[in-house]
Design an enzyme around this catalytic site. Structure first.
Site, PDB file in Angstrom:
ATOM      1  N   ARG A 158     -65.077 -64.613 -68.754  1.00  0.00           N
ATOM      2  CA  ARG A 158     -63.657 -64.777 -68.419  1.00  0.00           C
ATOM      3  C   ARG A 158     -63.065 -65.966 -69.184  1.00  0.00           C
ATOM      4  O   ARG A 158     -63.258 -67.115 -68.803  1.00  0.00           O
ATOM      5  CB  ARG A 158     -63.462 -64.974 -66.918  1.00  0.00           C
ATOM      6  CG  ARG A 158     -61.991 -65.244 -66.569  1.00  0.00           C
ATOM      7  CD  ARG A 158     -61.601 -64.852 -65.167  1.00  0.00           C
ATOM      8  NE  ARG A 158     -62.001 -65.792 -64.156  1.00  0.00           N
ATOM      9  CZ  ARG A 158     -61.418 -65.892 -62.950  1.00  0.00           C
ATOM     10  NH1 ARG A 158     -60.398 -65.108 -62.633  1.00  0.00           N
ATOM     11  NH2 ARG A 158     -61.859 -66.752 -62.064  1.00  0.00           N
ATOM     12  N   ASP A 439     -61.101 -73.037 -55.486  1.00  0.00           N
ATOM     13  CA  ASP A 439     -60.887 -73.158 -56.924  1.00  0.00           C
ATOM     14  C   ASP A 439     -59.396 -73.131 -57.216  1.00  0.00           C
ATOM     15  O   ASP A 439     -58.580 -73.335 -56.323  1.00  0.00           O
ATOM     16  CB  ASP A 439     -61.635 -72.052 -57.667  1.00  0.00           C
ATOM     17  CG  ASP A 439     -61.160 -70.645 -57.281  1.00  0.00           C
ATOM     18  OD1 ASP A 439     -60.132 -70.523 -56.585  1.00  0.00           O
ATOM     19  OD2 ASP A 439     -61.819 -69.667 -57.670  1.00  0.00           O
TER      20      ASP A 439
END
Length: 546
Positions: A158, A439
């Protein structure tokens, strides 16, 4: 055409030389030069689209201009590669700069790893170089006692999203686009080996907002395959649908990537935050307390997940769900362990019943229980479940859940926002709080909600107090005090800085689009990174136990 590259951070000279070779830099320069104007164009299109929605008061819908794509029953994405066909459980938020966790995940029974340069990673120069080098070592079989890449869980790489830039490299006098930096180096060093081992190259694409952005990625894939001598279509990408505008273009996104598509993915918190991003100034889109009223059982999120499954399966693509962020206690026989496992099982069962083909967990201890849960319902995937019974309207996708704001939810959002900023100031992309991993996705929804509650002067359910900047300021002091147990003077100062930055970001007149962009361009963050390079501070700072 000129390229400038910042020298290696202290202690990473060997890794730097491995990643930044003469040939890799030539390739990266060509990639950036070819697509830089297109990247700028799609970022301007985002601004234009948002401005139109603000000025007109319109709401998004399914686009008339692309109706022919949606109405054509015949097209399909290219067949899914063998290693992606039965990927029930991926490990999420796996920042590859964390060598120890990366190695643990490589040896885990997971079927896939979300190798994350985006949400779960803080993109300091040290972290990017270390993360790229660790992927290089894994693919080239250079880690002792780690499985060969053909036997390890498949790497779902990613890169950063379009909003991020790389401060440490310039091409033609401009900072390089973050995703092109990450993607280009990963493909140059690892693409051929991943293809030869039938293990990729596979990617997650973050924060895509339209089919035009998917078209750009498809062009990048085709160019890269040609440059590196790889077969057309060997790159496969899963697009994360984590923006409300993209939810209305899921078929078009699959169509644009049909040679390169590995499907679509649900991202609950970034997706929820995008409502505030696009419509947060409208009172009709006031998002209630996420800790109490926002989950996959609510209409707007359930509709989005079901439409994603229906869209993917209709077109022969995989549909994957979100990540379980909960952390399991060490004692398997304890009541808290059983309670957390039961809660994760209940929520993931909702996704399986909706028809997803896989999902993510953070805690490696959840891999086997979740794989067993999947095997109770399907051996391979659920692509046979076409969900023809389902009809999702624009109203369903835009239906805000009922509910208000609680003092607990307000303080929770403040704590997550402050701790995320504090984590970034120490070079960490995620942290642990109240038994789960947090996150940038949870930081986005946290600061978005606080901004919106201040903007609309929302009342607390508990005592009727109005959420104002003054109240938030007082709660920041209270929350910071609660977090400062056994802290050093340096930690106290850093947390105070994080609190000030959080107040700044939630008090802005105009909503800052991405907290990561806001922090990454902020002088405080940049200065902290240069200071750490100068003093040679280690990139891998221990996480606080909170």
């Amino acid at each position: 055409m000129g390229m400038e590259l910042v020298p290696s951070p202290p202690g990473l000279e060997a890794e730097y030389r491995t990643i930044f070779t003469a040939n890799s830099l030539v390739f990266l320069q060509e990639l950036v030069s070819t697509f830089d104007e297109e990247v700028d164009k799609i970022l301007r299109q985002r601004i234009s689209r948002k401005t139109h929605l603000d000025l007109s008061g319109d709401l998004p819908g399914f686009c008339d201009d692309t109706a022919s794509v949606r109405s054509d029953p015949n097209w399909r994405v290219s067949p899914v590669p063998r290693r992606l066909q039965r990927r029930h459980v991926d490990v999420g938020d796996l920042a590859p700069c964390d060598t120890q966790r990366f190695l643990q995940a490589l040896s885990s029974p997971a079927q896939g790893l979300q190798v994350d340069f985006d949400d779960g990673n803080c993109p300091t120069y040290q972290n990017q170089i270390k993360g790229l080098h660790n992927v290089y070592r894994a693919v080239h079989g250079q880690f002792p006692n780690a499985p060969m890449i053909s036997q390890a869980p498949v790497l779902m790489l990613r890169p950063r999203a379009w909003n991020m830039v790389e401060h440490n490299m310039m091409v033609c006098g401009k900072e390089v686009s973050g995703p092109l930096f990450d993607f280009g180096l990963l493909m140059f060093h690892c693409g051929q080996l991943l293809f030869d081992s039938q293990s990729g190259p596979f990617f997650y694409l973050s924060k895509v907002e339209s089919h035009l952005e998917a078209r750009l990625w498809n062009s990048i894939f085709l160019w890269t395959e040609q440059k590196l001598g790889l077969p057309v279509g060997c790159i496969k990408a899963t697009v994360l649908i984590e923006n409300v505008l993209a939810a209305f273009e899921m078929e078009e996104i699959l169509y644009e990537l049909r040679e390169h598509s590995a499907g679509l993915n649900c991202g609950i918190w970034d997706y929820s935050a995008s409502f505030v991003n696009k419509f947060g100034h409208r009172k009709a889109f006031l998002l209630p307390d996420r800790s109490k009223y926002v989950n996959m059982e609510k209409l707007f999120l359930r509709s989005y997940m079901e439409l994603l499954v229906q869209t993917c399966h209709r077109r022969g693509a995989l549909a994957t769900g979100g990540m379980a962020a909960q952390l399991l206690p060490g004692d398997r026989d304890s009541a808290p362990y059983r309670e957390i496992l039961a809660n994760v099982t209940r929520l993931k069962l909702l996704e399986i019943r909706a028809g997803v083909d896989g999902f993510m967990v953070y805690d490696l201890g959840l891999i086997k229980p979740m794989q067993k849960l999947f095997q109770l319902h399907t051996h391979d995937n659920q692509m046979h479940r076409l969900r023809d019974d389902l009809t999702v309207s624009p109203g369903d996708l835009l239906s805000m859940p009922a509910g208000g704001v609680t003092l607990f939810g307000l303080k929770y959002n403040i704590a997550v926002g402050i701790l995320f900023i504090e984590a970034w100031l120490t070079g960490r992309g995620h942290f642990f709080y109240r038994g789960q991993v947090e996150d940038s996705a949870t930081a986005e929804i946290s600061r978005s909600q606080v901004w919106q509650w201040i903007r609309h002067q929302t009342e607390l359910e508990d005592d009727g107090r109005v959420v104002t900047r003054g109240l938030v300021t007082a709660l920041i002091r209270e929350v910071t005090g609660e977090l400062l147990h056994n802290s050093t003077v340096r930690e106290e100062r850093r947390l105070a800085t994080a609190g000030s930055m959080f107040l700044e970001v939630v008090g802005h007149r105009e909503f800052p689009e991405f907290i990561t962009t806001y922090l990454y361009l902020d002088h405080t963050f940049i200065a902290s990174q240069y200071h750490r390079q100068e003093v040679g501070e280690a990139w891998n700072i221990p996480r606080p136990k909170l």
